[in-house]
Scaffold this active site. Structure first.
Site: not given
Ligand SMILES: NCCCC=O
Length: 487
Positions: A181, A235, A255, A289, A387
């Site tokens: 997906k 996360i 990840e 990232c 982040e």
């Protein structure tokens, strides 16, 4: 030709059991983030189609898992060739769907995706393992690596085709079947490739579905026939996946982002640092990232670095009519741009944080945010800890190496990091103390198919790229044969 007319030239159908099918779920608008315009309306996969996709993958597994590494390698090489053949139109589609400059999609994303398929085609044919032998008298032990079954893969929006390659290539190479997906924002390139892929792959080996995480994604990862869930995402999504995985004890490969520290010591080559951070803190609009977003500058270099970096960042080109002049594209959505903007607003509401450049949304069309540099940030600030996934870099002053190593590690993330010094002894010592999946020395950002990419802590676990990834997509098994001594 308008973007919508260009997009309409490509297939938007899903792949389920070797058939290209129209989604039967709700319709999702797809935007060009550089213009803010809708370029396609794509019907999502329905929940019953998700079930059909997983069932097809499960049925295809027996045969695919029995193919030899050489047979699978030949399929992967054909996929790489198919992508290469369409590279120019796929790059254009990627650029239209992400808003990223076309020259970057052509030069970076497409070659990287192709190389990943070629790498895994070779890597699967030369895997290493423990020696067979008699570890118990009269018994020969040997180790196998076998595929897991159906892999559910969920990819992010930042590099749609390259991330598809990272997910699909090792999973198929290891002998699994896949239900993939893409992000609901960026399905166009993988869908456009499906007619070619279905010519190459046996039915059911690779199924591609589309839709949101809450509906389609949730149905996929909760399906009892899925044996491994592989996600590149954030996360919170990772935590949801872990909850779904618990019910049927699925393996997970996660990840979940990063907040890369860039440690700049007093003796660093300042021009190299400026060049690297002004590129790799802002490349892909910081939607990466491993982005070089958390600079720690030692007191002796801090002032000069902030000044030079500010100059370089203020000159980064974006939102120009002539796309070939652009270095930076927009954020993927207005929502993401507003999220970035609110991070910066909160940062600047603190008197100790100084705006060096940027710090505003772009006034023209599209979801652009100005390349932003903030200085005077403190270790405890949100902008240093969380982040942002946007074109925003913070600079924090440090005094001692012990202090910066501790600050760099004092993070929930553990994906990528870099160290800048001309003292290689110091660089090696700092690297050995950092809790990050990757540490670059006097460089940042470059990845190669042969080396692992993965994180520690809440950045997740499991590796993309490299032969380590083949291990994550397979299971080690012990076969022990008893023999009766004949002499
Ligand atoms: N530079 C590639 C990083 C992949 C995740 O964002």
């Amino acid at each position: 030709m308008s973007d919508a007319e260009f997009v309409a030239r490509f297939s938007e159908k899903h792949a389920i059991n070797g058939d290209l099918r129209t989604g039967e779920g709700a319709t999702q608008s797809i935007f060009n983030p550089a213009t803010g315009e809708v370029i396609a309306e794509i019907a999502e996969t329905s929940l019953s189609q998700v079930d059909q996709a997983v069932t097809a993958a499960n049925n295809a597994f027996l045969r695919w898992s029995r193919t030899t590494p050489a047979e699978r390698a030949s399929v992967l090489l054909r996929i790489a060739d198919a992508i290469e053949k369409q590279a120019s139109s796929l790059a254009q589609l990627e650029s239209v769907n992400c808003g990223k400059p076309l020259h970057q999609a052509l030069k970076d994303d497409l070659p990287a995706a192709i190389d990943v398929f070629r790498f895994f085609a070779g890597a699967v044919r030369c895997q290493q393992g423990q020696l067979s032998g008699e570890y118990l008298p009269g018994h020969t032990s040997m180790v196998r690596r076998d595929p897991l079954g159906v892999v559910a893969s969920i990819a992010p929006w930042n590099y749609p085709l390259m991330m598809s390659a990272w997910k699909i290539a090792p999973a198929l190479a290891a002998g699994n079947t896949v239900v993939f997906k893409p992000s609901e924002h960026t399905p166009l390139t993988i869908l456009a490739l499906l007619p070619a892929l279905q010519e190459i792959l046996p039915p059911g080996v690779l199924n591609v579905i589309t839709g949101s995480g809450e509906g389609v994604g949730n149905a996929l990862v909760s399906h009892p026939h899925v044996r491994l869930i592989s996600l590149t995402g954030d996360i919170v999504t990772g935590q949801r996946i872990l909850q779904a995985a618990v019910k049927t004890v699925k393996r997970t490969h996660l990840e979940l982002g990063g907040k890369a520290p860039v440690i700049v010591c007093n003796d660093a080559d300042i021009d190299d640092v400026v060049e690297a951070v002004s590129q790799w803190g802002y490349y892909n609009a910081g939607q990466d990232c491993t982005s070089a977003c958390r600079v720690y500058a030692q007191a002796g270099i801090y002032e000069r670095l902030v000044e030079k970096l500010g100059e370089a960042v203020s000159q980064l080109s974006f939102a120009r009519k002539n796309d070939s002049e652009n270095f930076m594209g927009p954020l993927i959505s207005s929502r993401q741009r507003d999220r970035v903007s609110s991070f910066v607003e909160r940062a600047l509401s603190q008197p100790h944080i100084e705006r060096i450049t940027g710090a505003a949304s772009h006034s023209g069309p599209g979801f652009y945010y100005q390349p932003t540099l903030l200085a005077g940030c403190l270790q405890s600030d949100e902008i240093v800890q969380r982040e942002v996934f946007g074109p925003v870099v913070s600079v924090t002053r440090f005094d001692t190496i012990a202090q910066v190593v501790s600050w760099a590690n004092e993070s929930e993330y553990g994906l990528a990091s870099s160290v800048w010094t001309q003292n290689i002894d110091l660089a090696m010592q700092i690297s050995s103390h950092l809790q990050y999946g990757t540490t670059w020395i006097n460089t940042h950002f470059s990845l190669v198919s042969e080396m692992p990419h993965g994180g520690l802590k809440r950045s997740g676990y499991g590796n993309d790229l490299s032969s380590y990834s083949l291990q994550d997509y397979s299971v080690v098994r012990h076969i022990m044969a008893k023999f009766k001594p004949q002499f």
